[in-house]
Structures are given as C-alpha cells and as structure tokens.
Design an enzyme around this catalytic site. Structure first.
Site, PDB file in Angstrom:
ATOM      1  N   ASN A   1       2.725   4.019 -39.558  1.00  0.00           N
ATOM      2  CA  ASN A   1       3.767   2.769 -40.533  1.00  0.00           C
ATOM      3  C   ASN A   1       4.285   3.009 -41.567  1.00  0.00           C
ATOM      4  O   ASN A   1       4.027   1.777 -42.471  1.00  0.00           O
ATOM      5  CB  ASN A   1       2.392   1.806 -40.913  1.00  0.00           C
ATOM      6  CG  ASN A   1       1.991   1.435 -39.078  1.00  0.00           C
ATOM      7  OD1 ASN A   1       2.680   1.915 -38.759  1.00  0.00           O
ATOM      8  ND2 ASN A   1       0.671   1.433 -39.064  1.00  0.00           N
TER       9      ASN A   1
ATOM     10  N   THR B   1      -7.639  -1.925 -41.770  1.00  0.00           N
ATOM     11  CA  THR B   1      -7.234  -2.195 -43.233  1.00  0.00           C
ATOM     12  C   THR B   1      -8.118  -3.908 -43.402  1.00  0.00           C
ATOM     13  O   THR B   1      -7.753  -4.458 -42.617  1.00  0.00           O
ATOM     14  CB  THR B   1      -5.972  -1.714 -44.538  1.00  0.00           C
ATOM     15  OG1 THR B   1      -6.129  -0.875 -44.320  1.00  0.00           O
ATOM     16  CG2 THR B   1      -6.606  -2.437 -45.433  1.00  0.00           C
TER      17      THR B   1
ATOM     18  N   HIS C   1      -3.508   9.566 -39.927  1.00  0.00           N
ATOM     19  CA  HIS C   1      -2.786   8.449 -40.420  1.00  0.00           C
ATOM     20  C   HIS C   1      -0.836   9.036 -40.881  1.00  0.00           C
ATOM     21  O   HIS C   1      -0.479   9.308 -40.651  1.00  0.00           O
ATOM     22  CB  HIS C   1      -2.642   7.636 -40.938  1.00  0.00           C
ATOM     23  CG  HIS C   1      -2.308   6.186 -41.443  1.00  0.00           C
ATOM     24  ND1 HIS C   1      -0.506   6.283 -40.457  1.00  0.00           N
ATOM     25  CD2 HIS C   1      -2.918   4.962 -42.200  1.00  0.00           C
ATOM     26  CE1 HIS C   1      -1.070   4.505 -40.314  1.00  0.00           C
ATOM     27  NE2 HIS C   1      -1.476   4.235 -41.528  1.00  0.00           N
TER      28      HIS C   1
ATOM     29  N   ASN D   1       6.732  -1.438 -43.434  1.00  0.00           N
ATOM     30  CA  ASN D   1       7.030  -0.518 -45.089  1.00  0.00           C
ATOM     31  C   ASN D   1       8.497   0.075 -44.844  1.00  0.00           C
ATOM     32  O   ASN D   1       8.471   0.888 -45.823  1.00  0.00           O
ATOM     33  CB  ASN D   1       5.993   0.493 -44.772  1.00  0.00           C
ATOM     34  CG  ASN D   1       4.516  -0.141 -45.232  1.00  0.00           C
ATOM     35  OD1 ASN D   1       4.057  -1.327 -46.018  1.00  0.00           O
ATOM     36  ND2 ASN D   1       3.435   0.364 -44.547  1.00  0.00           N
TER      37      ASN D   1
ATOM     38  N   TYR E   1       4.028   4.974 -44.008  1.00  0.00           N
ATOM     39  CA  TYR E   1       3.372   5.768 -45.296  1.00  0.00           C
ATOM     40  C   TYR E   1       3.635   7.498 -45.379  1.00  0.00           C
ATOM     41  O   TYR E   1       4.561   8.157 -44.507  1.00  0.00           O
ATOM     42  CB  TYR E   1       1.617   5.852 -44.771  1.00  0.00           C
ATOM     43  CG  TYR E   1       1.585   4.309 -45.144  1.00  0.00           C
ATOM     44  CD1 TYR E   1       1.216   3.399 -46.200  1.00  0.00           C
ATOM     45  CD2 TYR E   1       1.088   3.362 -43.902  1.00  0.00           C
ATOM     46  CE1 TYR E   1       0.641   2.459 -46.379  1.00  0.00           C
ATOM     47  CE2 TYR E   1       0.390   2.029 -44.180  1.00  0.00           C
ATOM     48  CZ  TYR E   1       0.703   1.571 -44.643  1.00  0.00           C
ATOM     49  OH  TYR E   1       0.402   0.632 -45.459  1.00  0.00           O
TER      50      TYR E   1
HETATM   51  C1  LIG Z   1      -5.538  -6.312 -40.872  1.00  0.00           C
HETATM   52  C2  LIG Z   1      -4.348  -5.609 -39.996  1.00  0.00           C
HETATM   53  C3  LIG Z   1      -4.556  -4.204 -40.534  1.00  0.00           C
HETATM   54  C4  LIG Z   1      -4.556  -3.340 -39.752  1.00  0.00           C
HETATM   55  N1  LIG Z   1      -4.563  -1.528 -40.923  1.00  0.00           N
HETATM   56  C5  LIG Z   1      -4.213  -1.369 -40.780  1.00  0.00           C
HETATM   57  C6  LIG Z   1      -4.131   0.781 -41.257  1.00  0.00           C
HETATM   58  O1  LIG Z   1      -5.498   0.493 -41.438  1.00  0.00           O
HETATM   59  N2  LIG Z   1      -3.967   1.573 -40.575  1.00  0.00           N
HETATM   60  C7  LIG Z   1      -3.540   1.743 -38.712  1.00  0.00           C
HETATM   61  O2  LIG Z   1      -2.810   2.351 -38.637  1.00  0.00           O
HETATM   62  N3  LIG Z   1      -2.241   0.621 -38.588  1.00  0.00           N
HETATM   63  C8  LIG Z   1      -3.489  -0.827 -39.120  1.00  0.00           C
HETATM   64  N4  LIG Z   1      -2.805  -1.716 -38.769  1.00  0.00           N
HETATM   65  C9  LIG Z   1      -2.157  -2.190 -37.057  1.00  0.00           C
HETATM   66  C10 LIG Z   1      -3.199  -2.039 -36.295  1.00  0.00           C
HETATM   67  O3  LIG Z   1      -3.816  -0.946 -36.415  1.00  0.00           O
HETATM   68  C11 LIG Z   1      -2.498  -2.994 -35.180  1.00  0.00           C
HETATM   69  O4  LIG Z   1      -1.655  -1.784 -34.851  1.00  0.00           O
HETATM   70  C12 LIG Z   1      -1.411  -3.608 -35.078  1.00  0.00           C
HETATM   71  O5  LIG Z   1      -2.312  -4.523 -35.054  1.00  0.00           O
HETATM   72  C13 LIG Z   1      -1.521  -4.466 -33.541  1.00  0.00           C
HETATM   73  O6  LIG Z   1      -2.590  -3.976 -32.360  1.00  0.00           O
HETATM   74  P1  LIG Z   1      -3.003  -5.344 -31.650  1.00  0.00           P
HETATM   75  O7  LIG Z   1      -1.863  -6.223 -31.334  1.00  0.00           O
HETATM   76  O8  LIG Z   1      -3.602  -5.246 -31.044  1.00  0.00           O
HETATM   77  O9  LIG Z   1      -3.204  -6.014 -32.869  1.00  0.00           O
HETATM   78  C14 LIG Z   1      -3.904  -3.264 -39.324  1.00  0.00           C
HETATM   79  C15 LIG Z   1      -2.799  -4.401 -38.437  1.00  0.00           C
HETATM   80  C16 LIG Z   1      -4.088  -5.144 -39.011  1.00  0.00           C
HETATM   81  C17 LIG Z   1      -4.092  -7.094 -38.168  1.00  0.00           C
END
Ligand SMILES: Cc1cc2nc3c(=O)[nH]c(=O)nc-3n(C[C@H](O)[C@H](O)[C@H](O)COP(=O)(O)O)c2cc1C
Length: 373
Positions: A181, A25, A178, A238, A183
C-alpha cells in the site's frame, strides 16, 4: 479439498479456519496506546481463523496518522497485552501488522516536527489525518520527505526487529510485516518512489534489499514461523507505482520462498478497488506468483485479499488457488463473520462514515447474530 471452515497451520501458528480478518486502521487509540474499546473490538472478532491487527507503527518516525496504536511505548505493550489475552481467551489467534509509513506522514506526527523519511525525497502527494493542537482533526497534505542516509537504513531495519520483539512481548502469535500500500517497504520496492543510486536502488535486487533485510531481522528476532508479510504488487494506494511489477514481485516471492515464513498475504489489484487494476501495462499473474513462491520452497500460507465475498472466497480456497482469504470491510460490520458464513445468514453493511476515528459507534456496536436474536 479444503474449504473456508477447515483448520490449517501457517508456520508455527495453528489456524482454526481460513477466514482471516484483514488489517484495518480505525484511529481509535489516542496517544498511540490501545485501550479497553480496542480490546472489545478485537475480542468480538476472535472467531476469525487469524486476526491481523490494524497497522502498528514501530517507532514515532513510522507514524503517519492520528490515533493509531503503536508498538514503541511500554504503555502500548501493556495495552496490547489486554487485546491478545482477550482474543486468546476466546480461542482466537492474532498477529500485529508492523508498519513504517515512510513518506506518508506529516511533520506534526514526527518527533520535533522532523521531515518524514523515505528512500528518495519524492513527496507522496495525497493527504493524511492529524489532530491539531486544539484537539480538532484535519486532513492535511503529506509533508515533503527527506531521503534516508545510507548509514541510517540499518537502524530502521533494527526498528522492525524491535517491533517484532515488542509484538511477542505483547502476547501476539506473530507479526505481519506491512510491505504493501505505498508505505516504506513498498516505497523501496517501486521505481516511482525509489531513485537511490546506492545498493538500495536501481536493480530489482537492490530495491528488494530493504524488504529482505527487514524480513531477515524480524525472523532472527522471533522465528520465521511467526513472521508473515503483506504485498500489493500493483496497487496505486498512496500514489505508488512501478514500471515492471511482475518481475519485481516474482523476484521478491522467490527470495521469500527460501525463508520459512508463516504466510504471504497478497492484495490483488487496487486496494479496496478494482481487482483487475494493473501497472506496467500487463495483467498481473497472481497464480504465477504463487507458483514461483512454492517452487522456491515456500510452505507458508497463501492469503489473498481484496473484494472477496463468501462465494468468491470459497472458490479461492476450494480450488487450491489460496490457503485462506482475508476480509476487511466485511469484518468491520460483522464481528461474527465466520458464524454468518456458516449459517449463510445476512450480513450487516459497513458504514464508511465511521471507518476512521470516533468511538464505539461503527466500531463495537455492529450486532452479532446472538445479540440480534
Ligand atoms: C477502514 C480501512 C482501514 C484499512 N487499514 C489498513 C491497514 O492498516 N493496513 C493495511 O494493510 N490495509 C488496510 N486497509 C486495506 C484492507 O486491509 C483491505 O486490503 C481492503 O479493505 C480490501 O479488502 P476488502 O474488500 O475485504 O475490504 C484498510 C481498509 C479499510 C477499509
């Protein structure tokens, strides 16, 4: 044995490599409509084996944050068409993360200031981000939700099917539901948010019913081979929690294994945090989860996420533990992450002050190796 750069197939979707862009997001789509800046951002990342877009709300009721692009306005479908065309022109594949936030919302984001909906009237706690009438942004407490009436639930399930149809109309290769997390779908799954006494609450089978109805409705609409789902068995994101996540998710993936889905995407541990985080008092057995899915006949891609880097991601794929790895923050900062992994090139560091909201800065201005040269 496969490595991160090998092609594969998730259901009906051909995947050029095992390096998946996680859903992120970014709050850069005012009025819930994707724009030209969003096109550039996704186009820059088209060499990912698969892009999973940021969460895209299926209705206004599903919205929980300001400036998130939806799937429910015809203007949004037109906006997304430009995104999917740009990614496809570059040879990439892209699915959209269909989203309903449930209780993680605020009355100002809802139609006529209505209360957000949830399985039970239990507040999420925590904050969300809204835009004030004067245009300024603010972090505010999520609003108290109301419990969905039994007779309303079929309508929300149908909204997911409509979202799936809108995704295909927008040119996406498929969808990721989705389910993670904290939701709406995760709220139905977990004991901390679901105290219903009808057939959507109580036993594991009952709490999983909403998820499975959503999956079946989406699969009926666009074909199971274009439907994937994201799960986060133990995340506290959340303020969600479950007393016994292992038997709950064992049941969920066993049921999903019978449905011919394109992929299962599992967040291991606390989203964006401790990979060993657990709930229910025991370490979570992710390998066992995958084994149950395969034993039940599941042939979809098994995507893992959370804190992976090239080294740990390569090991996950080369050992057969996963079919692909989703990278989040690394894709924010490295549009050409696949090339950088191939070249073992240094990585740009993500700037977390520009993750949510704003313009091109911290969004489309991270240099690629080409532009740096
Ligand atoms: C800026 C940001 C926005 C995110 N938005 C979403 C989202 O829209 N949907 C979702 O399932 N996870 C979202 N996440 C979680 C990421 O998909 C991911 O699970 C998390 O960053 C861990 O992976 P990484 O260590 O590779 O960053 C978001 C994470 C970040 C940092």
């Amino acid at each position: 044995m496969a490595n991160l750069f090998d092609p594969t197939k998730f259901g009906d979707i051909d995947i050029a490599n095992r390096i998946v862009m996680a859903p992120l997001t970014r709050n850069r789509s005012p009025k819930a409509v994707p724009n030209d800046l969003n096109v550039t951002y996704y186009e820059q990342r088209a060499t990912a084996g698969l892009i999973i877009t940021e969460g895209t709300p299926i209705t206004q009721q599903a919205q929980g944050y300001a400036d998130v692009p939806g799937l429910y306005l015809s203007e949004a479908v037109e906006g997304w068409k430009k995104v999917t065309e740009a990614v496809h022109r570059k040879g990439g594949k892209i699915v959209t993360q269909v989203w309903h936030v449930g209780r993680v919302s605020h009355v100002s984001l809802q139609k006529d200031g209505a209360a957000p909906v949830a399985p039970s009237a239990i507040p999420a706690g925590g904050k969300t981000y809204i835009i004030n009438p004067d245009g300024s942004g603010a972090f505010v407490e999520t609003s108290a939700p109301r419990a969905l009436e039994h007779d309303e639930i079929a309508g929300v399930v149908a909204d997911f099917a409509k979202g799936a149809r809108a995704a295909i109309d927008s040119g996406f290769d498929g969808i990721e539901i989705h389910g993670a997390n904290g939701y709406l779908i995760d709220q139905f799954l977990k004991t901390g948010a679901n105290q219903r006494t009808d057939e959507y609450g109580g036993s594991i089978e009952n709490r999983a019913r909403f998820l499975l109805e959503v999956v079946d409705a989406a699969a009926k609409e666009i074909g199971a081979g274009r439907v994937g789902i994201r799960l986060s068995p133990v995340t506290p994101a959340n303020n969600i929690e479950d007393e016994q996540p292992q038997p709950l998710f064992n049941y969920v993936v066993e049921q999903l294994g019978k449905r011919g889905l394109a992929f299962i995407h599992v967040i291991e541990g606390a989203t964006g945090g401790d990979r060993t985080f657990t709930q229910g008092g025991k370490p979570f057995d992710y390998q066992g989860l995958k084994d149950i899915y395969r034993k039940a006949g599941g042939t979809g891609g098994w995507i893992v996420n959370n804190g992976y880097d090239q080294n740990s991601g390569s090991k996950a794929v080369e050992s057969g533990y996963a079919d692909a790895v989703a990278f989040g923050k690394l894709f924010i900062a490295n549009p050409d992450l696949v090339q950088r992994f191939k070249d073992k090139a240094p990585l740009n560091a993500p700037d977390n002050t520009t993750f949510y909201g704003g313009g091109a800065k911290g969004y489309t201005d991270y240099p690629s190796l080409d532009s740096a040269a």
